[in-house]
Design a protein around this motif. Structure first.
Motif, PDB file in Angstrom:
ATOM      1  N   LEU A  68      28.283  -6.516   3.370  1.00  0.00           N
ATOM      2  CA  LEU A  68      26.871  -6.607   2.975  1.00  0.00           C
ATOM      3  C   LEU A  68      26.047  -6.852   4.228  1.00  0.00           C
ATOM      4  O   LEU A  68      26.170  -7.903   4.868  1.00  0.00           O
ATOM      5  CB  LEU A  68      26.695  -7.751   1.979  1.00  0.00           C
ATOM      6  CG  LEU A  68      27.458  -7.576   0.663  1.00  0.00           C
ATOM      7  CD1 LEU A  68      27.570  -8.893  -0.088  1.00  0.00           C
ATOM      8  CD2 LEU A  68      26.755  -6.547  -0.219  1.00  0.00           C
ATOM      9  N   PHE A  69      25.237  -5.888   4.602  1.00  0.00           N
ATOM     10  CA  PHE A  69      24.461  -5.966   5.843  1.00  0.00           C
ATOM     11  C   PHE A  69      23.029  -6.418   5.580  1.00  0.00           C
ATOM     12  O   PHE A  69      22.318  -5.787   4.808  1.00  0.00           O
ATOM     13  CB  PHE A  69      24.398  -4.581   6.507  1.00  0.00           C
ATOM     14  CG  PHE A  69      25.539  -4.277   7.446  1.00  0.00           C
ATOM     15  CD1 PHE A  69      26.818  -4.090   6.969  1.00  0.00           C
ATOM     16  CD2 PHE A  69      25.306  -4.164   8.814  1.00  0.00           C
ATOM     17  CE1 PHE A  69      27.870  -3.796   7.827  1.00  0.00           C
ATOM     18  CE2 PHE A  69      26.344  -3.875   9.682  1.00  0.00           C
ATOM     19  CZ  PHE A  69      27.626  -3.690   9.204  1.00  0.00           C
ATOM     20  N   ARG A  77      22.193   0.471  12.087  1.00  0.00           N
ATOM     21  CA  ARG A  77      22.409   1.811  12.651  1.00  0.00           C
ATOM     22  C   ARG A  77      23.661   1.844  13.522  1.00  0.00           C
ATOM     23  O   ARG A  77      24.434   2.787  13.465  1.00  0.00           O
ATOM     24  CB  ARG A  77      21.191   2.249  13.478  1.00  0.00           C
ATOM     25  CG  ARG A  77      20.380   3.279  12.736  1.00  0.00           C
ATOM     26  CD  ARG A  77      19.157   3.738  13.498  1.00  0.00           C
ATOM     27  NE  ARG A  77      17.991   3.527  12.668  1.00  0.00           N
ATOM     28  CZ  ARG A  77      17.015   2.681  12.916  1.00  0.00           C
ATOM     29  NH1 ARG A  77      17.007   1.981  14.020  1.00  0.00           N
ATOM     30  NH2 ARG A  77      16.026   2.543  12.070  1.00  0.00           N
ATOM     31  N   THR A  78      23.885   0.793  14.312  1.00  0.00           N
ATOM     32  CA  THR A  78      25.064   0.812  15.183  1.00  0.00           C
ATOM     33  C   THR A  78      26.325   0.320  14.484  1.00  0.00           C
ATOM     34  O   THR A  78      27.389   0.902  14.656  1.00  0.00           O
ATOM     35  CB  THR A  78      24.843  -0.042  16.457  1.00  0.00           C
ATOM     36  OG1 THR A  78      24.161  -1.230  16.074  1.00  0.00           O
ATOM     37  CG2 THR A  78      24.069   0.666  17.517  1.00  0.00           C
ATOM     38  N   LEU A  79      26.183  -0.726  13.668  1.00  0.00           N
ATOM     39  CA  LEU A  79      27.404  -1.366  13.150  1.00  0.00           C
ATOM     40  C   LEU A  79      27.898  -0.825  11.808  1.00  0.00           C
ATOM     41  O   LEU A  79      29.104  -0.836  11.556  1.00  0.00           O
ATOM     42  CB  LEU A  79      27.181  -2.877  13.030  1.00  0.00           C
ATOM     43  CG  LEU A  79      26.830  -3.594  14.344  1.00  0.00           C
ATOM     44  CD1 LEU A  79      26.430  -5.032  14.081  1.00  0.00           C
ATOM     45  CD2 LEU A  79      28.042  -3.553  15.291  1.00  0.00           C
ATOM     46  N   ALA A  80      26.969  -0.356  10.958  1.00  0.00           N
ATOM     47  CA  ALA A  80      27.408   0.081   9.619  1.00  0.00           C
ATOM     48  C   ALA A  80      28.391   1.256   9.693  1.00  0.00           C
ATOM     49  O   ALA A  80      29.415   1.249   8.993  1.00  0.00           O
ATOM     50  CB  ALA A  80      26.200   0.414   8.743  1.00  0.00           C
ATOM     51  N   PRO A  81      28.137   2.282  10.532  1.00  0.00           N
ATOM     52  CA  PRO A  81      29.113   3.372  10.598  1.00  0.00           C
ATOM     53  C   PRO A  81      30.488   2.893  11.093  1.00  0.00           C
ATOM     54  O   PRO A  81      31.523   3.395  10.648  1.00  0.00           O
ATOM     55  CB  PRO A  81      28.489   4.358  11.596  1.00  0.00           C
ATOM     56  CG  PRO A  81      27.020   4.043  11.584  1.00  0.00           C
ATOM     57  CD  PRO A  81      26.938   2.576  11.346  1.00  0.00           C
ATOM     58  N   ILE A  91      27.080  -2.059   2.101  1.00  0.00           N
ATOM     59  CA  ILE A  91      25.863  -2.071   1.279  1.00  0.00           C
ATOM     60  C   ILE A  91      24.775  -2.605   2.208  1.00  0.00           C
ATOM     61  O   ILE A  91      24.831  -3.760   2.641  1.00  0.00           O
ATOM     62  CB  ILE A  91      26.031  -2.932   0.015  1.00  0.00           C
ATOM     63  CG1 ILE A  91      27.210  -2.386  -0.820  1.00  0.00           C
ATOM     64  CG2 ILE A  91      24.740  -2.928  -0.815  1.00  0.00           C
ATOM     65  CD1 ILE A  91      27.597  -3.235  -2.008  1.00  0.00           C
ATOM     66  N   ASP A  92      23.850  -1.723   2.552  1.00  0.00           N
ATOM     67  CA  ASP A  92      22.924  -2.016   3.637  1.00  0.00           C
ATOM     68  C   ASP A  92      21.517  -2.311   3.132  1.00  0.00           C
ATOM     69  O   ASP A  92      20.917  -1.498   2.437  1.00  0.00           O
ATOM     70  CB  ASP A  92      22.885  -0.822   4.604  1.00  0.00           C
ATOM     71  CG  ASP A  92      21.978  -1.112   5.778  1.00  0.00           C
ATOM     72  OD1 ASP A  92      21.973  -2.275   6.227  1.00  0.00           O
ATOM     73  OD2 ASP A  92      21.266  -0.200   6.229  1.00  0.00           O
ATOM     74  N   ASN A  93      20.997  -3.471   3.547  1.00  0.00           N
ATOM     75  CA  ASN A  93      19.649  -3.878   3.125  1.00  0.00           C
ATOM     76  C   ASN A  93      18.538  -3.322   3.990  1.00  0.00           C
ATOM     77  O   ASN A  93      17.375  -3.451   3.638  1.00  0.00           O
ATOM     78  CB  ASN A  93      19.565  -5.404   3.169  1.00  0.00           C
ATOM     79  CG  ASN A  93      19.834  -6.002   1.827  1.00  0.00           C
ATOM     80  OD1 ASN A  93      18.975  -5.994   0.962  1.00  0.00           O
ATOM     81  ND2 ASN A  93      21.041  -6.482   1.635  1.00  0.00           N
ATOM     82  N   ILE A 122      26.159   2.568   1.239  1.00  0.00           N
ATOM     83  CA  ILE A 122      25.199   2.626   0.129  1.00  0.00           C
ATOM     84  C   ILE A 122      23.969   1.845   0.590  1.00  0.00           C
ATOM     85  O   ILE A 122      24.107   0.748   1.151  1.00  0.00           O
ATOM     86  CB  ILE A 122      25.769   1.979  -1.154  1.00  0.00           C
ATOM     87  CG1 ILE A 122      27.018   2.728  -1.620  1.00  0.00           C
ATOM     88  CG2 ILE A 122      24.721   1.947  -2.269  1.00  0.00           C
ATOM     89  CD1 ILE A 122      27.753   2.070  -2.792  1.00  0.00           C
ATOM     90  N   ALA A 123      22.781   2.409   0.380  1.00  0.00           N
ATOM     91  CA  ALA A 123      21.572   1.713   0.822  1.00  0.00           C
ATOM     92  C   ALA A 123      20.916   0.971  -0.333  1.00  0.00           C
ATOM     93  O   ALA A 123      20.895   1.449  -1.465  1.00  0.00           O
ATOM     94  CB  ALA A 123      20.587   2.706   1.426  1.00  0.00           C
ATOM     95  N   ASN A 124      20.422  -0.214  -0.012  1.00  0.00           N
ATOM     96  CA  ASN A 124      19.617  -1.012  -0.931  1.00  0.00           C
ATOM     97  C   ASN A 124      18.163  -0.600  -0.671  1.00  0.00           C
ATOM     98  O   ASN A 124      17.734  -0.597   0.476  1.00  0.00           O
ATOM     99  CB  ASN A 124      19.789  -2.485  -0.522  1.00  0.00           C
ATOM    100  CG  ASN A 124      19.866  -3.425  -1.681  1.00  0.00           C
ATOM    101  OD1 ASN A 124      20.412  -3.086  -2.716  1.00  0.00           O
ATOM    102  ND2 ASN A 124      19.338  -4.609  -1.504  1.00  0.00           N
ATOM    103  N   PRO A 125      17.404  -0.257  -1.697  1.00  0.00           N
ATOM    104  CA  PRO A 125      16.023   0.172  -1.432  1.00  0.00           C
ATOM    105  C   PRO A 125      15.140  -0.967  -0.906  1.00  0.00           C
ATOM    106  O   PRO A 125      15.527  -2.131  -0.924  1.00  0.00           O
ATOM    107  CB  PRO A 125      15.535   0.646  -2.803  1.00  0.00           C
ATOM    108  CG  PRO A 125      16.770   0.876  -3.602  1.00  0.00           C
ATOM    109  CD  PRO A 125      17.775  -0.104  -3.099  1.00  0.00           C
ATOM    110  N   ASN A 126      13.955  -0.583  -0.489  1.00  0.00           N
ATOM    111  CA  ASN A 126      12.936  -1.525  -0.072  1.00  0.00           C
ATOM    112  C   ASN A 126      12.587  -2.467  -1.239  1.00  0.00           C
ATOM    113  O   ASN A 126      12.558  -2.039  -2.394  1.00  0.00           O
ATOM    114  CB  ASN A 126      11.719  -0.687   0.335  1.00  0.00           C
ATOM    115  CG  ASN A 126      10.541  -1.520   0.692  1.00  0.00           C
ATOM    116  OD1 ASN A 126       9.582  -1.610  -0.044  1.00  0.00           O
ATOM    117  ND2 ASN A 126      10.615  -2.154   1.827  1.00  0.00           N
TER     118      ASN A 126
END
Ligand SMILES: NC(=O)c1ccc[n+]([C@@H]2O[C@H](COP(=O)([O-])OP(=O)(O)OC[C@H]3O[C@@H](n4cnc5c(N)ncnc54)[C@H](OP(=O)(O)O)[C@@H]3O)[C@@H](O)[C@H]2O)c1
Length: 354
Positions: A68-69, A77-81, A91-93, A122-126
């Motif tokens: 969970l980021f 951008r650098t760590l999730a991939p 799951i990225d905030n 997976i992206a978490n929306p705004n």
């Protein structure tokens, strides 16, 4: 459901809520891995056990099921991939991947099916988009929303811990008749309203305003919906409030019926009795999981129009809770890496979530 090893990247305003939401969830968690940039070694308590915060290093995501980021777009951008490559589902905030066509943008009450297609992220929306789409999806399904006009009143916690501190310091300085420190926003936020969230774009809108337009279309899987937003930061610590106006293609029923529809919608609570001063307030919704809707009334200036006031906790449904619900969804459906696809019954997923 198998026991999960979960990494939490970033322990700021959202990261802290992430840990407490995970703690309260029913997820079977065998281990928490807190990942920080500073103050490594500090002990994070979770379900009665202490976990040492670690710095991110190569291989740290190996064996992690879900990461969970909430460490900002640059870190994501650098760590999730890397995390995804090492086998975790991220799951990225942040805003880093939200509009990437290969990354699902998920609000579990609205488009749970999208999560199934993830390729590791997976992206978490705004936050301002999440609460609006939870309230509007049932109406879009039934009456097809053509246009949304929304004005937001967004809490400073949406900017992170530094902004909460600045509002507190400015309020104290005001009370003591001292000069206010102004570091986080371009102007003082105490006793003020700033029509400026995120950078401005060439079309005159702010990025936050365009996020509401673009993300709503992606989540609704409907590129015909138009969202005209004005996003405003107000001196509220927690909970975003939104004045939402919609125009629908099909005629809308009476307000009583609209209230019934929304009362049945997952994640929505109606708080609407203006004669008795009952409407959703930021101070009442703080710490709550639902999206609160009130001031529901027909827009008498157009044929098929409706106004409403929508309030939710930006740190919970707008961030940590939505991310944990995505984690619950993919764990329950076995949509983790290597998990086999299950046929999705959306209605069932929505029932489980609420
Ligand atoms: N606040 C909200 O309502 C909200 C809602 C939706 C989405 N978001 C998004 O969630 C993210 C976090 O927001 P926030 O409000 O929690 O901000 P915040 O309070 O400023 O916290 C950010 C945290 O990330 C940490 N961090 C930064 N780079 C890192 C790295 N490379 N490795 C590990 N940790 C790192 C920071 O550590 P240091 O303390 O060491 O700097 C800090 O603890 C942002 O992308 C934001 O846009 C926030």
């Amino acid at each position: 459901m198998k026991d999960l090893k979960i990494a939490v990247v970033g322990l700021g305003a959202v990261g802290k809520e992430m840990l407490s939401t995970l703690e309260k969830s029913n997820l079977p968690i065998s281990e928490i891995v807190p990942l920080v940039r500073r103050n490594e070694g500090r002990i994070i308590q979770f379900r009665g056990k202490g976990y040492k915060a670690k710095k991110i290093s190569e291989g740290v995501f190996k064996g992690i099921d879900i990461a969970l980021f909430s460490a900002g777009a640059e870190a994501s951008r650098t760590l999730a991939p890397i995390a995804a490559k090492e086998g975790a589902v991220v799951i990225d905030n942040s805003s880093a991947f939200r509009m990437d066509p290969d990354v699902p943008l998920v609000v579990p009450e609205v488009n749970p099916q999208a999560a199934q297609k993830h390729q590791g992220i997976i992206a978490n929306p705004n936050c301002s988009t999440i609460q609006m789409v939870v309230a509007l999806k049932p109406l879009h399904d039934l009456f097809r929303i053509k246009r949304i006009i929304v004005s937001t009143y967004q809490a400073v916690s949406g900017t992170g811990l530094a902004a909460i501190e600045e509002l507190n310091e400015q309020t104290k300085a005001f009370a003591e008749d001292k000069e206010m420190p102004v570091n986080v926003y371009p102007y003082q936020i105490a006793f003020n309203a700033l029509p400026h969230i995120d950078d401005f774009l060439d079309n005159g809108y702010s990025k936050e305003e365009m996020k509401m337009h673009n993300e709503t279309r992606k989540i609704f899987e409907d590129n015909t919906v138009r969202v005209s937003a004005t996003t405003v930061r107000v001196p509220v610590v927690r909970c975003h409030s939104e004045a939402v106006n919609i125009e629908t293609e099909k005629p809308l029923p009476e307000v009583a019926e609209i209230k019934e529809i929304l009362a049945k919608a997952p994640g929505v609570k109606i708080m609407d009795d203006p004669e008795n001063n009952v409407y959703p307030l930021a101070v009442d919704c703080a710490g709550k999981y639902d999206v609160y809707v009130g001031r529901i009334r027909k827009d008498f200036t157009i044929e098929n129009g409706l106004n409403m006031w929508v309030v939710a906790d930006n740190l919970l449904k707008g961030a940590a809770l939505n991310a944990v619900q995505i984690a619950e969804l993919i764990a329950e459906k076995n949509w983790l890496k290597g998990g086999k696809d299950n046929a999705l019954d959306c209605a069932e997923v929505r029932r489980n979530i609420c």
